[in-house]
Design a protein around this motif. Structure first.
Motif, PDB file in Angstrom:
ATOM      1  N   VAL A  73       0.835  -1.206   0.000  1.00 27.17           N
ATOM      2  CA  VAL A  73       0.000   0.000   0.000  1.00 27.17           C
ATOM      3  C   VAL A  73       0.867   1.251   0.000  1.00 27.17           C
ATOM      4  CG1 VAL A  73      -1.635   1.364   1.352  1.00 27.17           C
ATOM      5  CG2 VAL A  73      -2.004  -1.092   1.067  1.00 27.17           C
ATOM      6  N   ALA A  74       1.922   1.267   0.826  1.00 34.20           N
ATOM      7  CA  ALA A  74       2.790   2.444   0.922  1.00 34.20           C
ATOM      8  C   ALA A  74       3.520   2.708  -0.393  1.00 34.20           C
ATOM      9  CB  ALA A  74       3.793   2.254   2.061  1.00 34.20           C
ATOM     10  N   VAL A  75       4.117   1.660  -0.964  1.00 36.87           N
ATOM     11  CA  VAL A  75       4.835   1.821  -2.226  1.00 36.87           C
ATOM     12  C   VAL A  75       3.866   2.194  -3.345  1.00 36.87           C
ATOM     13  CG1 VAL A  75       6.238   0.642  -3.951  1.00 36.87           C
ATOM     14  CG2 VAL A  75       6.685   0.260  -1.527  1.00 36.87           C
ATOM     15  N   GLY A  76       2.679   1.587  -3.327  1.00 35.80           N
ATOM     16  CA  GLY A  76       1.678   1.913  -4.343  1.00 35.80           C
ATOM     17  C   GLY A  76       1.242   3.362  -4.278  1.00 35.80           C
ATOM     18  N   ALA A  77       1.084   3.895  -3.070  1.00 30.80           N
ATOM     19  CA  ALA A  77       0.677   5.295  -2.936  1.00 30.80           C
ATOM     20  C   ALA A  77       1.695   6.225  -3.561  1.00 30.80           C
ATOM     21  CB  ALA A  77       0.485   5.639  -1.457  1.00 30.80           C
TER      22      ALA A  77
END
Length: 249
Positions: free
Chosen positions: A139-143
């Protein structure tokens, strides 16, 4: 100028196919400074270019058995959620802030490429993934991908090695699957409010795909570490250029 833009897009594809990441960080500067595309549209186009090129480049890795599908799909699905949210938020942020954030991403990518991949000690193969950790990291990398339009391969590969317990070669192939998934989700977020000039986006994407296929065929034939470091210095120079442009604006 279109010839120069398409040539640069092919170079982006070569680096994606060769290194499993890195080249996508140049897509936005190429579109902004060579093709004259506004920053928000450039980020949306970049997500398209990165999604398609990564997906095509992943085919060769899949045939060679260098994609761990379960790990990649779990990480990629989490990344898609983060990227979609990032793609919804990005169009509403000031362009200067987006470009400054992108310059910071370029500098981080360049440093990672110059230093080289230091393979962490991989844990023995696991029967169960640390799903919560994989989802949180995804989720963090995707954001980040959704906000600035870069694939973030330099973040994905170490995460796959550490959290998924993958060997480095398999992590590189799996990262292309993850990058394709989250870039597509980020694009979906941007398309809610940002139009794309398809007459430019499609030729640029096609050039990047051709470059990606060429890069994949070069893998293993050249000194990857030296090539990665040299490209890292180029990305570093480009990152400084983008940052200076924003300071002057």
């Amino acid at each position: 100028m279109i010839v120069l833009t398409l040539s640069a897009a092919a170079l982006i594809g070569v680096t994606l196919g060769l290194f499993g990441g890195g080249g996508s960080i140049l897509a936005v500067p190429v579109l902004v400074y060579l093709a004259g595309v506004p920053a928000r549209q450039a980020i949306a186009m970049s997500l398209l270019v990165v999604a398609v090129t990564s997906a095509v480049s992943a085919i060769g890795h899949a045939r060679a058995g260098r994609i761990r599908w379960r790990t990649g799909l779990v990480f990629g699905a989490a990344g898609m959620a983060g990227a979609y949210v990032g793609g919804l938020i990005g169009p509403h942020l000031p362009e200067a802030l987006l470009m400054a954030a992108f310059a910071a991403m370029m500098l981080a990518t360049a440093i990672a490429m110059i230093r080289g991949r230091r393979t962490p000690r991989v844990a023995p193969a696991r029967d169960e993934l640390p799903v919560l950790h994989v989802v949180a990291e995804g989720v963090a990398v995707g954001a980040v991908t959704g906000l600035v339009g870069a694939g973030g391969g330099f973040l994905v590969v170490p995460a796959l090695v550490l959290l998924g317990g993958l060997p480095m070669g398999v992590a590189v192939g799996t990262s292309l699957l993850v990058i394709a998934m989250k870039s597509l989700a980020g694009l979906a977020g941007y398309l809610h409010s940002v139009p794309i000039d398809w007459s430019l986006a499609l030729p640029v994407t096609a050039a990047a795909v051709v470059g990606g296929l060429a890069g994949g065929s070069l893998a293993g034939r050249i000194d990857g570490q030296r090539a990665r470091a040299a490209f890292g210095w180029f990305v570093l120079a480009m990152g400084v250029f983008v940052l200076v442009q924003q300071v002057r604006a």
